[in-house]
Design a protein around this motif. Sequence first.
Motif, PDB file in Angstrom:
ATOM      1  N   LEU A 140       0.832  -1.208   0.000  1.00  0.00           N
ATOM      2  CA  LEU A 140       0.000   0.000   0.000  1.00  0.00           C
ATOM      3  C   LEU A 140       0.863   1.253   0.000  1.00  0.00           C
ATOM      4  N   THR A 143       2.516   1.709  -3.407  1.00  0.00           N
ATOM      5  CA  THR A 143       1.563   2.052  -4.467  1.00  0.00           C
ATOM      6  C   THR A 143       0.988   3.448  -4.279  1.00  0.00           C
ATOM      7  N   VAL A 189      -6.669   3.812  -0.071  1.00  0.00           N
ATOM      8  CA  VAL A 189      -6.179   2.815   0.888  1.00  0.00           C
ATOM      9  C   VAL A 189      -7.319   2.346   1.785  1.00  0.00           C
ATOM     10  N   LEU A 200      -5.703  -2.459  -4.866  1.00  0.00           N
ATOM     11  CA  LEU A 200      -4.268  -2.724  -4.759  1.00  0.00           C
ATOM     12  C   LEU A 200      -3.824  -3.838  -5.683  1.00  0.00           C
TER      13      LEU A 200
END
Length: 577
Positions: A140, A143, A189, A200
């Motif tokens: 996470l 990204t 997120v 994700l």
Amino acid sequence: MNAEALSTRAGELPREPGVYQFREGETTIYVGKAVDIRDRVRSYADPRSARIRRMVDRADGLEVAVTDTETQALLLEANLIKRHQPRYNVRLKDDKSYPMVQLTDHPAPRIEITRDPDESATVFGPYTEMGRVETVVKALRETYGIRGCSDHKYSGRERPCLDHDLGLCTAPCTREIELEDYREDVSLVERFLEGETGILADPIEREMEVASQEQNFERAANLRDRLEAVEAFHGEGGEAVQSVGDERAVDILGVAIEGESGTVARLRAEDGKLIDRERHRLSAPDGPGGVSELLAAFLVQYYAERELPDAILLPEEHGDDEVGAWLEAEGVSVRVPGAGREAKLVELALKNARKNVGGRDACGMLADALGLDSAARIEGFDVSHAHGASAVGSNVAFEDGSPDKSGYRRKKLTDANDDYANMKTLLEWRATRAVEGRDDRPDPDLLLIDGGEGQLSAAREAISEAGWEVPVVALAKAEERVISADRSHSWPSDAAHLHLLQRVRDEAHRFAVQYHRTVRDDVSTVLDDVPGVGPETRKRLLGRFGSVENVREASREDLTSVSGIGERTAETIRSRL
């Protein structure tokens, strides 16, 4: 709480998975889980055991929390048992809480894994596998660039830290990304953590395909493994995981009960050979409900924090459908053998459990020698400094005679060349946190001070002022005498309970010295001994670069950009570091 009031309250509850807490005033006295909260709570109007009947009679309140899945209810129940230590629950003495992921309440939220979430944070979980959680949180961050630094490190920065250079953070601290854009990434997120796996998984899959097309096969393989962890994240405990090949690792459990406590002996067999044996104590005030109840409590509280074996052999059924579903989903074969080699292994585990209940180990001998109910959990304390400089304190924990490193803590102290004052400050910190409920560890059975009568007196004064009622003794190294409040104990040098205290004392000393060296080397020797660098200049350097390591890596131009650092001082810093 009478049956009529409980039935009325149950009728108001949701028919969803979740956790319920019976409370007496402000105290949680029982925690339970349920697939259907309403039906489960209603069943307490006609309690199934004398212990539960006493609990219901004492309760005057009920709280519930709904979860998304049955597995989450199972794990949340264990977390609440760990936190509140309810009187009427079976409790594993060395249990741990389960990891959660939180996004802090901040203009630029931080993402972190925690076992003790902030009240104001947005929290997701709990989860069973720490390794999987760490993999997903790192993915996470890579990204979406969500920061992982503390609020202290976030504030007052003039340039991004190393996480930005590594692609783990988009650096909202220095407005490399505007806060509005950063919060949009945070919302993505949140959507992933709420269950949108594709948020994700899709970018990782695209990156994996690119790496494969570029024939960067090692990178593609790493991304494949990460993708598997991400796709399994929301199915944790809810999707079947098939074991591959023959059973390599098998755990065998035996249970023995005596009075208000029980012992679970765990044998580990790998590739057909016994390689490990250990015992764990469980407590259930007013008496445990039986072997099946102890087994169910042990299975979730022990294994959800550890790597699961391929199979678990039990002396009898544990009788908990939710625990059974979780283990089945994780691909664990749970069996109660009736004959053959497996049955003999279970009998061996039972003998190990009975031996611990019937005999007295070092912890039991120590409790007997000091007149304590128990000495299973011991915390040791020591302080370290160099003539008053870089003063620190250590706080180590031992459970059933073995180090519990998850319970280790350390603290910087105000520099003072006074061992008694330093020890008092350290114990004030521990006792106050315990009394105010800010320490997530269970209260120990005994505190051990590294030192003599002076250190013991300072420690006793500190815990007395805080109102923390925990026995405390000191171990003086010169004569290896154990000093308690009313006497000095001179035990044989080969006494097992003396050796236990010596191990705790030595570990507290080691941990304190290690931390002192870290503080001394990072703050004092490295920067304070550089000509031209005084306290204010050091503060500006650390404020600008964040750490001594970053100062070491800074260029001459970067160093001279700090107020008070000229060309000569910059060159001196670079040569010294």
